[in-house]
Every structure is written in structure tokens, then in C-alpha cells.
Design a protein around this motif. Sequence first.
Motif, PDB file in Angstrom:
ATOM      1  N   VAL A   1      44.184  83.782  51.245  1.00 53.11           N
ATOM      2  CA  VAL A   1      45.210  82.928  51.213  1.00 53.11           C
ATOM      3  C   VAL A   1      46.538  83.299  51.477  1.00 53.11           C
ATOM      4  O   VAL A   1      47.579  82.317  51.876  1.00 53.11           O
TER       5      VAL A   1
ATOM      6  N   ARG B   1      36.171  81.169  52.767  1.00 52.69           N
ATOM      7  CA  ARG B   1      36.152  79.808  52.929  1.00 52.69           C
ATOM      8  C   ARG B   1      36.663  79.050  51.545  1.00 52.69           C
ATOM      9  O   ARG B   1      37.276  78.231  51.641  1.00 52.69           O
ATOM     10  N   GLU B   2      35.847  79.513  50.685  1.00 48.55           N
ATOM     11  CA  GLU B   2      35.849  79.073  49.382  1.00 48.55           C
ATOM     12  C   GLU B   2      37.257  79.050  48.966  1.00 48.55           C
ATOM     13  O   GLU B   2      38.046  78.094  48.422  1.00 48.55           O
ATOM     14  N   SER B   3      38.114  80.157  49.069  1.00 49.26           N
ATOM     15  CA  SER B   3      39.414  80.363  48.685  1.00 49.26           C
ATOM     16  C   SER B   3      40.429  79.635  49.362  1.00 49.26           C
ATOM     17  O   SER B   3      41.359  78.831  48.968  1.00 49.26           O
TER      18      SER B   3
ATOM     19  N   GLU C   1      39.525  76.798  51.124  1.00 51.20           N
ATOM     20  CA  GLU C   1      39.337  75.311  50.848  1.00 51.20           C
ATOM     21  C   GLU C   1      39.986  74.912  49.263  1.00 51.20           C
ATOM     22  O   GLU C   1      40.781  73.898  49.276  1.00 51.20           O
ATOM     23  N   ARG C   2      39.961  75.761  48.375  1.00 48.27           N
ATOM     24  CA  ARG C   2      40.542  75.526  47.043  1.00 48.27           C
ATOM     25  C   ARG C   2      42.013  75.548  47.110  1.00 48.27           C
ATOM     26  O   ARG C   2      42.569  74.676  46.561  1.00 48.27           O
ATOM     27  N   ALA C   3      42.512  76.321  48.416  1.00 51.27           N
ATOM     28  CA  ALA C   3      44.128  76.098  48.654  1.00 51.27           C
ATOM     29  C   ALA C   3      44.523  74.984  49.316  1.00 51.27           C
ATOM     30  O   ALA C   3      45.595  74.714  49.575  1.00 51.27           O
ATOM     31  N   GLY C   4      43.468  74.208  49.780  1.00 53.63           N
ATOM     32  CA  GLY C   4      43.953  72.842  50.545  1.00 53.63           C
ATOM     33  C   GLY C   4      43.878  73.315  51.864  1.00 53.63           C
ATOM     34  O   GLY C   4      44.632  72.256  52.587  1.00 53.63           O
TER      35      GLY C   4
END
Length: 255
Positions: free
Chosen positions: A212, A240-242, A244-247
Motif C-alpha cells: 500500500v 491483493r487484499e491490502s 483492495e482494502r485501500a480502495g
Amino acid sequence: MSDSDPRATPTPAAPRGDDPAPASIDLNADLGEGCPNDRALLRLVSSASISCGAHAGDEATIRETLHAAREARTVIGAHPGFADREGFGRREREATAGEVEALIVEQTEFLWELAREQGLDLRFLKPHGALYNQAQRDHEVARGVVAAAVRLGLPLLGQPGTRLAEIARERGVAYIPEGFPDRGYRDDGSLAPRGEPGAILDDPAEIAIQAVRLAASGRVRTLCIHGDEPGAVANAEVVRESLERAGIEIRGITG
């Protein structure tokens, strides 16, 4: 050229994490090297740099990876390196610009032929290992890499603010700056050499934070997952998850 050569471009400052996150970023992996994770990674990344068979992999492995990339609809590029299978292409070599250009063009044309059998096209060029690292700082190697990109008509992946980026800009070559969530950075922004403490990150939380931070810095347009690492699939999942969580949307920038 040595690191102390006065012509060398200063390495950029380390990425900061206090800037607004971009709307999207590419996530790439180095594949076709004979490692077991290619199919799993192709479900997680948006682009893949495929070995050209010199530093690792063989024709059958490369064909299999290309077939899997077609099924996954993943953007692909060429990943040429020094012909050093014993050292996995990670041992530096002396080479003239002409020698570097020739080896990249020869390897990429080989991969392109195999890709066309699958109805695929190469969209970018990313040197591997020592060839990649030397090109960031060594004027002669960088000239050869950029000359190959010009001949092949391909965009070039590399680190931001380096000698390679400078020469690519001078030659009018499209340049895609790259960051590494699973690698340690020095304070000056350069990658910590393999073998140094902290050069390879294996803590998922640390990898997520760095992914991120790199994306939010605005200095890079693609993030790399090393497909030969034992934890490559887990690393790709956490990145990917990090993101996506950050938009931040994951999207192939050359697709």
C-alpha cells in the motif's frame, strides 16, 4: 561502470505512504521459470513477465505458462536474463551495450514465437535478476536494455529514478516504474541486495503495509511478486487484499 561513476543517476528516495492512493495499479509476477505456482499466481495478478528460457525454465514449461496466461486472460511480457541457469540469472556479468541488446532481442523473439502459437502478444519488456539490477545503475547495460526495447517496440519495466529510466526517457521508450512489496528497501530507495538481512520480506503484515505504501507513493505503476519465492501465492493474496482494502483497483496497465 562502477557504482561510484560520476555519471550514475542518484537512486530515488524511499517511497512515502502519506500521499493519496492511486485509483489503480498493476500487479505482476515473474513466471515460466519452472516453479510450481504459475497457475495459482495467474489467478491473482494482472500481468506476468515470462521467462525466455535462458536463466530458468524450458520450452515445455514456458508453453504451459503461456497457455495458462491465455486462460486467465493475463497480460504478458518478456523476462530475459543472463544465460546463467546455475545462478538463476542473479550473478552480475560484464557486458557491452551491444551484447545486452543482442541477448534481449534473441530471447524475446524466441518467447514471442511461442506466445503467438497461443494467440498471445507480448506487451512489455522486463529484464530478470542481475540484468535488471545492473541496468538500473550501469550506463552501458542500461543503453543495451533500452536499445533492445526500441528494436522490439515494447514498453520497459524498471525502478523509478534510475539510470535506466533516464535513458528510456531520452530514447522515447515508454517506461513503467516498478515496486517490490516482498523486498527490503534501503534508506536511499534502492533495493537491499539479496543476502543482506531484511532483503527478503516474509511477514505478511509487513508485505501488506509495503504494498500500500508503494502504491500510495505515486512513484510506481506496477508491483512485482517474485514467483520463485516459496510464499509467492500467499504474498500475492495478501497484496491483493491490502490494495483492495485501500480502495486501489488492480488492473493490467498495458492491457
